[in-house]
Motif scaffolding. Sequence first.
Motif, PDB file in Angstrom:
ATOM      1  N   MET A   1       0.420  15.162 -13.348  1.00 14.12           N
ATOM      2  CA  MET A   1       0.615  13.872 -14.000  1.00 14.12           C
ATOM      3  C   MET A   1      -0.745  13.254 -14.349  1.00 14.12           C
ATOM      4  O   MET A   1      -1.621  13.151 -13.503  1.00 14.12           O
ATOM      5  CB  MET A   1       1.393  12.914 -13.086  1.00 14.12           C
ATOM      6  N   ILE A   2      -0.915  12.885 -15.601  1.00 16.49           N
ATOM      7  CA  ILE A   2      -2.148  12.249 -16.056  1.00 16.49           C
ATOM      8  C   ILE A   2      -2.069  10.751 -15.783  1.00 16.49           C
ATOM      9  O   ILE A   2      -1.133  10.079 -16.219  1.00 16.49           O
ATOM     10  CB  ILE A   2      -2.384  12.488 -17.558  1.00 16.49           C
ATOM     11  N   MET A   3      -3.044  10.227 -15.050  1.00 14.91           N
ATOM     12  CA  MET A   3      -3.048   8.817 -14.696  1.00 14.91           C
ATOM     13  C   MET A   3      -3.790   7.984 -15.733  1.00 14.91           C
ATOM     14  O   MET A   3      -4.798   8.423 -16.298  1.00 14.91           O
ATOM     15  CB  MET A   3      -3.704   8.599 -13.328  1.00 14.91           C
ATOM     16  N   THR A   4      -3.270   6.797 -15.988  1.00 15.10           N
ATOM     17  CA  THR A   4      -3.980   5.782 -16.764  1.00 15.10           C
ATOM     18  C   THR A   4      -4.641   4.837 -15.775  1.00 15.10           C
ATOM     19  O   THR A   4      -3.978   4.296 -14.890  1.00 15.10           O
ATOM     20  CB  THR A   4      -3.012   4.989 -17.658  1.00 15.10           C
ATOM     21  N   ASN A   5      -5.937   4.656 -15.893  1.00 23.07           N
ATOM     22  CA  ASN A   5      -6.689   3.800 -14.979  1.00 23.07           C
ATOM     23  C   ASN A   5      -7.090   2.509 -15.692  1.00 23.07           C
ATOM     24  O   ASN A   5      -7.720   2.556 -16.758  1.00 23.07           O
ATOM     25  CB  ASN A   5      -7.930   4.540 -14.479  1.00 23.07           C
ATOM     26  N   ILE A   6      -6.718   1.389 -15.103  1.00 25.01           N
ATOM     27  CA  ILE A   6      -6.943   0.087 -15.718  1.00 25.01           C
ATOM     28  C   ILE A   6      -7.732  -0.811 -14.768  1.00 25.01           C
ATOM     29  O   ILE A   6      -7.370  -0.952 -13.598  1.00 25.01           O
ATOM     30  CB  ILE A   6      -5.614  -0.611 -16.070  1.00 25.01           C
ATOM     31  N   THR A   7      -8.813  -1.397 -15.274  1.00 25.73           N
ATOM     32  CA  THR A   7      -9.520  -2.446 -14.537  1.00 25.73           C
ATOM     33  C   THR A   7      -8.917  -3.792 -14.925  1.00 25.73           C
ATOM     34  O   THR A   7      -8.786  -4.097 -16.110  1.00 25.73           O
ATOM     35  CB  THR A   7     -11.027  -2.459 -14.878  1.00 25.73           C
TER      36      THR A   7
ATOM     37  N   ALA B   1       0.395  -6.846 -10.385  1.00 28.92           N
ATOM     38  CA  ALA B   1       0.303  -5.743 -11.343  1.00 28.92           C
ATOM     39  C   ALA B   1       1.012  -4.506 -10.816  1.00 28.92           C
ATOM     40  O   ALA B   1       1.740  -3.815 -11.553  1.00 28.92           O
ATOM     41  CB  ALA B   1      -1.163  -5.431 -11.640  1.00 28.92           C
ATOM     42  N   ASN B   2       0.830  -4.207  -9.541  1.00 30.65           N
ATOM     43  CA  ASN B   2       1.492  -3.032  -8.968  1.00 30.65           C
ATOM     44  C   ASN B   2       3.004  -3.212  -8.905  1.00 30.65           C
ATOM     45  O   ASN B   2       3.764  -2.243  -9.066  1.00 30.65           O
ATOM     46  CB  ASN B   2       0.918  -2.722  -7.593  1.00 30.65           C
ATOM     47  N   LYS B   3       3.461  -4.449  -8.687  1.00 34.04           N
ATOM     48  CA  LYS B   3       4.901  -4.714  -8.734  1.00 34.04           C
ATOM     49  C   LYS B   3       5.434  -4.547 -10.154  1.00 34.04           C
ATOM     50  O   LYS B   3       6.546  -4.031 -10.357  1.00 34.04           O
ATOM     51  CB  LYS B   3       5.197  -6.125  -8.221  1.00 34.04           C
ATOM     52  N   LEU B   4       4.638  -4.975 -11.149  1.00 33.72           N
ATOM     53  CA  LEU B   4       5.033  -4.772 -12.545  1.00 33.72           C
ATOM     54  C   LEU B   4       5.100  -3.285 -12.884  1.00 33.72           C
ATOM     55  O   LEU B   4       6.020  -2.840 -13.574  1.00 33.72           O
ATOM     56  CB  LEU B   4       4.037  -5.473 -13.473  1.00 33.72           C
ATOM     57  N   ILE B   5       4.136  -2.522 -12.412  1.00 33.70           N
ATOM     58  CA  ILE B   5       4.118  -1.083 -12.656  1.00 33.70           C
ATOM     59  C   ILE B   5       5.390  -0.431 -12.123  1.00 33.70           C
ATOM     60  O   ILE B   5       6.009   0.417 -12.783  1.00 33.70           O
ATOM     61  CB  ILE B   5       2.855  -0.456 -12.025  1.00 33.70           C
ATOM     62  N   GLU B   6       5.793  -0.847 -10.936  1.00 32.36           N
ATOM     63  CA  GLU B   6       7.033  -0.304 -10.361  1.00 32.36           C
ATOM     64  C   GLU B   6       8.248  -0.738 -11.169  1.00 32.36           C
ATOM     65  O   GLU B   6       9.127   0.073 -11.492  1.00 32.36           O
ATOM     66  CB  GLU B   6       7.175  -0.769  -8.905  1.00 32.36           C
ATOM     67  N   HIS B   7       8.308  -2.032 -11.521  1.00 33.97           N
ATOM     68  CA  HIS B   7       9.448  -2.557 -12.275  1.00 33.97           C
ATOM     69  C   HIS B   7       9.552  -1.917 -13.657  1.00 33.97           C
ATOM     70  O   HIS B   7      10.651  -1.609 -14.133  1.00 33.97           O
ATOM     71  CB  HIS B   7       9.322  -4.074 -12.410  1.00 33.97           C
ATOM     72  N   LEU B   8       8.406  -1.699 -14.311  1.00 27.35           N
ATOM     73  CA  LEU B   8       8.379  -1.169 -15.679  1.00 27.35           C
ATOM     74  C   LEU B   8       8.435   0.358 -15.716  1.00 27.35           C
ATOM     75  O   LEU B   8       8.433   0.952 -16.793  1.00 27.35           O
ATOM     76  CB  LEU B   8       7.118  -1.659 -16.397  1.00 27.35           C
ATOM     77  N   ASP B   9       8.441   0.973 -14.529  1.00 28.20           N
ATOM     78  CA  ASP B   9       8.554   2.427 -14.408  1.00 28.20           C
ATOM     79  C   ASP B   9       7.409   3.136 -15.112  1.00 28.20           C
ATOM     80  O   ASP B   9       7.613   4.064 -15.907  1.00 28.20           O
ATOM     81  CB  ASP B   9       9.901   2.904 -14.960  1.00 28.20           C
ATOM     82  N   ILE B  10       6.190   2.688 -14.816  1.00 29.84           N
ATOM     83  CA  ILE B  10       4.994   3.360 -15.341  1.00 29.84           C
ATOM     84  C   ILE B  10       4.109   3.750 -14.147  1.00 29.84           C
ATOM     85  O   ILE B  10       2.964   3.335 -14.027  1.00 29.84           O
ATOM     86  CB  ILE B  10       4.226   2.483 -16.352  1.00 29.84           C
ATOM     87  N   SER B  11       4.678   4.569 -13.300  1.00 30.76           N
ATOM     88  CA  SER B  11       4.006   4.921 -12.043  1.00 30.76           C
ATOM     89  C   SER B  11       2.745   5.747 -12.263  1.00 30.76           C
ATOM     90  O   SER B  11       1.939   5.901 -11.326  1.00 30.76           O
ATOM     91  CB  SER B  11       4.966   5.690 -11.128  1.00 30.76           C
ATOM     92  N   ASP B  12       2.554   6.269 -13.482  1.00 34.31           N
ATOM     93  CA  ASP B  12       1.338   7.014 -13.781  1.00 34.31           C
ATOM     94  C   ASP B  12       0.210   6.077 -14.220  1.00 34.31           C
ATOM     95  O   ASP B  12      -0.613   6.413 -15.069  1.00 34.31           O
ATOM     96  CB  ASP B  12       1.607   8.059 -14.872  1.00 34.31           C
ATOM     97  N   THR B  13       0.177   4.887 -13.625  1.00 33.17           N
ATOM     98  CA  THR B  13      -0.817   3.858 -13.939  1.00 33.17           C
ATOM     99  C   THR B  13      -1.449   3.379 -12.642  1.00 33.17           C
ATOM    100  O   THR B  13      -0.734   3.033 -11.695  1.00 33.17           O
ATOM    101  CB  THR B  13      -0.168   2.669 -14.672  1.00 33.17           C
ATOM    102  N   ALA B  14      -2.766   3.365 -12.595  1.00 33.51           N
ATOM    103  CA  ALA B  14      -3.494   2.931 -11.402  1.00 33.51           C
ATOM    104  C   ALA B  14      -4.354   1.716 -11.736  1.00 33.51           C
ATOM    105  O   ALA B  14      -4.913   1.614 -12.831  1.00 33.51           O
ATOM    106  CB  ALA B  14      -4.369   4.055 -10.879  1.00 33.51           C
ATOM    107  N   ILE B  15      -4.456   0.816 -10.776  1.00 34.22           N
ATOM    108  CA  ILE B  15      -5.140  -0.466 -10.973  1.00 34.22           C
ATOM    109  C   ILE B  15      -6.398  -0.547 -10.122  1.00 34.22           C
ATOM    110  O   ILE B  15      -6.376  -0.244  -8.929  1.00 34.22           O
ATOM    111  CB  ILE B  15      -4.207  -1.636 -10.602  1.00 34.22           C
ATOM    112  N   ARG B  16      -7.479  -0.966 -10.771  1.00 30.88           N
ATOM    113  CA  ARG B  16      -8.676  -1.423 -10.057  1.00 30.88           C
ATOM    114  C   ARG B  16      -8.769  -2.930 -10.339  1.00 30.88           C
ATOM    115  O   ARG B  16      -8.699  -3.354 -11.497  1.00 30.88           O
ATOM    116  CB  ARG B  16      -9.933  -0.731 -10.590  1.00 30.88           C
TER     117      ARG B  16
END
Length: 254
Positions: A1-7, A24-39
């Motif tokens: 899985m290719i991750m999208t990294n967002i600052t 943001a992490n709750k939004l990621i879960e709700h929006l079903d974009i688990s291949d997204t990581a937050i800094r």
Amino acid sequence: MIMTNITIWTLESDNDAEAVKYLANKLIEHLDISDTAIRSVGKKAIPRRAKSGRGDILTNSVKNYLKQDDCLIFVIDSDGVMASHQRRQEPNSLINQVEKVLANNNFSGRVYLAPAIQELEAWLLIDCIGICCFFAAKRKIYRQNCREKINSNQKFQRLIGKYQRGNTESIVEAEMGGRGVKEYLVRFSKDVLRTLNPKIKPVNITREKYKEVFSPEIAKCVEINNATLRRNNSLKNFGKLLIRCRNSTQKAIQ
């Protein structure tokens, strides 16, 4: 899985930066974009000279973040028309520095602004049940199944009915210095404390009422779903920016 990294850069507060990361992490879960990581970074990440108006230094910081991450989203409070107008009249204000960065064609499609309309507290207030749980869970009786217990308590239901707004962006007075969303949350927290303990002493209310330092822990308690997101368009738009960053990154890889 290719991750999208967002600052996510919450420029005005380190407490807000931590709270925004949880949201943001709750939004990621709700929006079903688990291949997204937050800094998440906050006020302390602003280079010292940038605080005195060197917008080029802010630009250089963004360049450095984008060497590691795919996108960067600025989060800034937008607390009323009059206050925002005054900020724009100040050449070195954060909003003017950010807009200089956004106008840089080198960052096109990778740097965005997510205004928190009427301050971060308006994002927290989408879920008054969650806020009640933050204060209630300090009591042993509420540590398990807190939301269910709050929902089944008539006193809490009346209190939530009084404070839960359909649009939390509307919790503000027009004039600068007027009572706004922070004061609203403080007032709500005091009533929550009185509901938990009708005999609570004023000195304890003063000590335990909402303070900005509580925002990250409250964000942990806030539930994000379709119903709560409808209460704040700027938080919903923040979620859309997360999706936009994720989709643009995935498209570039294909």
